[in-house]
Write a protein that holds these residues in place. Structure first.
Motif, PDB file in Angstrom:
ATOM      1  N   SER A  53       0.829  -1.207   0.000  1.00  0.00           N
ATOM      2  CA  SER A  53       0.000   0.000   0.000  1.00  0.00           C
ATOM      3  C   SER A  53       0.864   1.257   0.000  1.00  0.00           C
ATOM      4  N   THR A  54       1.916   1.244   0.798  1.00  0.00           N
ATOM      5  CA  THR A  54       2.841   2.379   0.825  1.00  0.00           C
ATOM      6  C   THR A  54       3.627   2.473  -0.471  1.00  0.00           C
ATOM      7  N   VAL A  76       2.673  11.216 -17.166  1.00  0.00           N
ATOM      8  CA  VAL A  76       3.001  12.044 -16.002  1.00  0.00           C
ATOM      9  C   VAL A  76       1.726  12.591 -15.371  1.00  0.00           C
ATOM     10  N   GLU A  77       0.763  12.980 -16.193  1.00  0.00           N
ATOM     11  CA  GLU A  77      -0.528  13.429 -15.663  1.00  0.00           C
ATOM     12  C   GLU A  77      -1.192  12.310 -14.864  1.00  0.00           C
ATOM     13  N   GLU A  78      -1.106  11.085 -15.369  1.00  0.00           N
ATOM     14  CA  GLU A  78      -1.704   9.952 -14.663  1.00  0.00           C
ATOM     15  C   GLU A  78      -0.945   9.632 -13.375  1.00  0.00           C
ATOM     16  N   PHE A  79       0.381   9.784 -13.373  1.00  0.00           N
ATOM     17  CA  PHE A  79       1.149   9.615 -12.138  1.00  0.00           C
ATOM     18  C   PHE A  79       0.650  10.599 -11.066  1.00  0.00           C
ATOM     19  N   ARG A  80       0.436  11.840 -11.475  1.00  0.00           N
ATOM     20  CA  ARG A  80      -0.025  12.857 -10.525  1.00  0.00           C
ATOM     21  C   ARG A  80      -1.437  12.564 -10.036  1.00  0.00           C
ATOM     22  N   HIS A  81      -2.279  12.113 -10.941  1.00  0.00           N
ATOM     23  CA  HIS A  81      -3.631  11.736 -10.543  1.00  0.00           C
ATOM     24  C   HIS A  81      -3.590  10.560  -9.570  1.00  0.00           C
ATOM     25  N   GLY A  82      -2.727   9.572  -9.849  1.00  0.00           N
ATOM     26  CA  GLY A  82      -2.585   8.422  -8.959  1.00  0.00           C
ATOM     27  C   GLY A  82      -2.081   8.827  -7.589  1.00  0.00           C
ATOM     28  N   LEU A  83      -1.166   9.790  -7.547  1.00  0.00           N
ATOM     29  CA  LEU A  83      -0.659  10.275  -6.265  1.00  0.00           C
ATOM     30  C   LEU A  83      -1.775  10.928  -5.458  1.00  0.00           C
ATOM     31  N   ALA A  84      -2.596  11.759  -6.096  1.00  0.00           N
ATOM     32  CA  ALA A  84      -3.692  12.423  -5.390  1.00  0.00           C
ATOM     33  C   ALA A  84      -4.696  11.401  -4.858  1.00  0.00           C
ATOM     34  N   VAL A  85      -4.999  10.396  -5.673  1.00  0.00           N
ATOM     35  CA  VAL A  85      -5.966   9.373  -5.263  1.00  0.00           C
ATOM     36  C   VAL A  85      -5.421   8.544  -4.104  1.00  0.00           C
ATOM     37  N   THR A  86      -4.175   8.080  -4.208  1.00  0.00           N
ATOM     38  CA  THR A  86      -3.619   7.237  -3.139  1.00  0.00           C
ATOM     39  C   THR A  86      -3.401   8.026  -1.850  1.00  0.00           C
ATOM     40  N   ASN A  87      -3.114   9.311  -1.961  1.00  0.00           N
ATOM     41  CA  ASN A  87      -3.052  10.139  -0.747  1.00  0.00           C
ATOM     42  C   ASN A  87      -4.404  10.143  -0.044  1.00  0.00           C
ATOM     43  N   GLU A  88      -5.475  10.290  -0.816  1.00  0.00           N
ATOM     44  CA  GLU A  88      -6.817  10.248  -0.245  1.00  0.00           C
ATOM     45  C   GLU A  88      -7.089   8.892   0.413  1.00  0.00           C
ATOM     46  N   ILE A  89      -6.671   7.819  -0.266  1.00  0.00           N
ATOM     47  CA  ILE A  89      -6.928   6.468   0.253  1.00  0.00           C
ATOM     48  C   ILE A  89      -6.210   6.264   1.585  1.00  0.00           C
ATOM     49  N   LEU A  90      -4.930   6.646   1.631  1.00  0.00           N
ATOM     50  CA  LEU A  90      -4.153   6.444   2.856  1.00  0.00           C
ATOM     51  C   LEU A  90      -4.603   7.364   3.990  1.00  0.00           C
ATOM     52  N   GLN A  91      -5.323   8.436   3.633  1.00  0.00           N
ATOM     53  CA  GLN A  91      -5.892   9.315   4.654  1.00  0.00           C
ATOM     54  C   GLN A  91      -7.285   8.871   5.083  1.00  0.00           C
ATOM     55  N   GLY A  92      -7.766   7.778   4.493  1.00  0.00           N
ATOM     56  CA  GLY A  92      -9.075   7.255   4.852  1.00  0.00           C
ATOM     57  C   GLY A  92     -10.234   7.987   4.215  1.00  0.00           C
ATOM     58  N   LYS A  93      -9.970   8.804   3.197  1.00  0.00           N
ATOM     59  CA  LYS A  93     -11.026   9.580   2.549  1.00  0.00           C
ATOM     60  C   LYS A  93     -11.616   8.870   1.330  1.00  0.00           C
TER      61      LYS A  93
END
Length: 585
Positions: A284-285, A356-373
């Motif tokens: 996950s990390t 690169v756009e998809e990498f950034r989108h993936g980062l935003a999504v996984t940040n939300e996931i790991l924050q429980g949102k």
């Protein structure tokens, strides 16, 4: 003599004591040595996983299981049985071949030979129904012609083997077949040794000595796969992360090496590098760090898993200091086994920008996931490609027969990256994004052209200051692409009567003339704040492998016009800022 023996024993004791002092795990010297690091730099973080990391990883695993990524135990065992039988056939064939060539009995008995798997199966990340890449490695008395003749005939006699075909003129010559329901791609390599032992290690560079280039290419898949597994800190964490990344790339439409996106090897190298930088992290990390690292990566700085090694074999390797052509690679991801190559040489500035756009989108999504949102299913939402752009180019390839169509679309697809490159060089175009999936033609197109496949390219035009409208002439761009494909087809002697390529500029609101409504429908769920509207809805997988026609009028709610009227030659596109885009006459 007795005194000499005592002295020798004393020397042995001293040497043994010295060795024990230096290498014993209990000595302070070894304990003070830094831990081993993987890759060309030290790790970014050695932090151990926490309980919440384990929970997130379990949820990631469950989300992937729900999408049918993993095979059942029965299917896995069936693959092992099939590979065992194939290995037996190879050994049996090599033995029979030795006898037919009147080799000494000792050579026949000890010649050996075996199969090596590589690719997704060897990495342990294959999905349900996936094929298996296999290399047949034989001793020096077995010729390539033997493989494509006598072994091909032996395979043909096996009842369990179906759909057998040989592709001898490929970049990596291959025999393809289905063995008891499992698809196999089998390549061949002849080593310059009298015996191929069961414990042969293909990672050893010495196995490449005196080989022709086709054998080296055939061994490259095995060597790269094994080297990747050797260079990651934890294989299980690597495998689960790679499964997640490959699933994400496919769902987001950026998984196609031939079209200039990520392929299996490039995904594996990127994930392996992430594992090296975070050696103790769970999947996950690692998925989150994957997006963090490569959304900020300074391309074209190459991604390397280890320092490039030199060899006296003098094989061509990726090296921009020596090879001028390597300096133009925009997203180099380098394979770790000698001879090192760039696995993403097809990537263009457009496809890199999309990734690169998809990498950034993936980062935003996984940040939300790991924050429980949010949950992991959001990461795997398909890209809403047909809502993303205002302008599209529809590329069609048609042929009069099914067999000609299969041959034709393979050639056309392999050259679409040429079209993307041509479009990128146009001063008014900033992005040319091809969707990797192809689609069958509508009934109207098929009535006129036979078997039809379509690809769609999203186009972004640059804004021109102080201009309300700009006419962009794409005639030469399209014609140059068509000339390239027809020229290649003539060179390969595959061009048949009825094989055609057409291209048209189409606005988003006109796509329903080509595709059914369920493919085009917009997702009801909104995208994340601060990101583009590009989270695609689940769409039924469609393929144009047989060129079957679609009735594109069935869900549009109105009669679909004759598509042929839309497929005229591109001349000029009016990119009006007021939304008056049109095809100029």
């Amino acid at each position: 003599m007795r005194g000499g023996g005592c002295f020798a024993g004393f020397c042995f004791f001293v040497l043994w004591s010295l060795w024990y002092f230096i290498f014993s795990p209990s000595t302070p010297r070894l304990q003070n040595q830094p831990p081993r690091h993987y890759g060309i730099t030290s790790a970014i973080s050695l932090a151990p996983p926490t309980d919440i990391d384990s929970i997130h990883t379990q949820k990631l695993l469950e989300a992937m299981k729900a999408l049918g990524v993993f095979e059942e135990e029965e299917e896995l065992n069936h693959r092992l049985v099939v590979l065992g039988r194939l290995n037996h056939l190879v050994k049996e064939w090599i033995s029979e071949l030795g006898e037919s060539k009147n080799l000494p009995p000792s050579v026949v008995a000890n010649g050996g030979g075996k199969i090596f798997t590589f690719g997704s199966y060897r990495l342990g990340v294959h999905t349900k129904g996936a094929d298996i890449d296999v290399a047949c490695v034989a001793p020096r008395h077995v010729e390539r012609s033997d493989f494509f003749q006598s072994f091909f005939e032996k395979l043909k006699r096996q009842e369990e083997i179906k759909k057998l075909r040989a592709v001898e003129d490929a970049y990596v010559p291959v025999v393809k077949f289905e063995f008891d329901g499992i698809e196999i791609d089998l390549v061949f390599a002849r080593l310059s040794v009298p015996t191929v032992a069961d414990n042969l290690d293909l990672r050893d560079n010495s196995c490449l000595r005196s080989l022709d280039i086709r054998c080296i290419r055939s061994l490259n898949g095995c060597r790269v796969t094994d080297e990747i597994l050797h260079l990651v800190p934890n294989k299980e964490n690597f495998r689960l992360t790679l499964r997640a990344v490959k699933l994400w790339a496919k769902r987001r439409g950026i998984y196609s090496n031939v079209l200039g996106f990520l392929g299996g090897v490039s995904c594996a190298v990127l994930v392996a590098r992430t594992c090296q930088l975070y050696p103790n992290a769970l999947a996950s990390t690692l998925v989150n760090k994957f997006f963090l690292v490569f959304s900020e990566w300074e391309w074209p700085r190459p991604v390397l898993l280890k320092q490039q090694e030199e060899s006296n074999l003098n094989l061509p390797v990726w090296d921009p200091r020596v090879n001028p052509s390597d300096r133009y690679h925009v997203m180099p991801i380098i394979t770790p086994a000698y001879p090192q190559q760039n696995s993403t040489y097809n990537v263009s500035t457009s496809t890199r920008a999309v990734m690169v756009e998809e990498f950034r989108h993936g980062l935003a999504v996984t940040n939300e996931i790991l924050q429980g949102k949010s949950d992991w299913s959001k990461l795997f939402e398909p890209l809403d490609f047909f809502q993303k752009y205002k302008h599209y180019i529809v590329l069609t390839a048609s042929a009069s027969t099914k067999e000609h169509h299969l041959e034709w679309i393979g050639l056309v697809e392999s050259k679409i990256r040429v079209l993307v490159g041509n479009l990128e060089r146009n001063e008014f175009i900033s992005i040319a994004h091809v969707k990797p999936q192809s689609f069958p033609g509508s009934r109207e197109l098929c009535k006129q052209s036979g078997y039809v496949s379509m690809w769609f390219l999203g186009i972004v035009f640059r804004k021109v200051e102080n201009a309300e409208s700009v006419n962009v002439d794409l005639t030469c761009v399209i014609q140059s692409f068509k000339d390239t494909v027809y020229s290649q087809a003539n060179y390969l002697s595959v061009l048949k009567e009825g094989m055609k390529i057409e291209a048209a500029h189409v606005k988003r609101k006109h796509l329903h003339h080509f595709l059914p409504a369920e493919t085009l429908q917009k997702r009801k769920k909104q995208s994340m704040p601060g990101t583009s509207q590009n989270a695609g809805g689940l769409q039924r997988k469609r393929t144009s492998s047989d060129g079957s026609c679609l009735d594109s009028s069935r869900d549009t709610g109105s009669r679909t016009p004759d598509n042929s009227s839309l497929l005229h030659k591109i001349s000029k596109v009016d990119t009006s800022t007021a939304g008056r885009e049109r095809l100029a006459p």
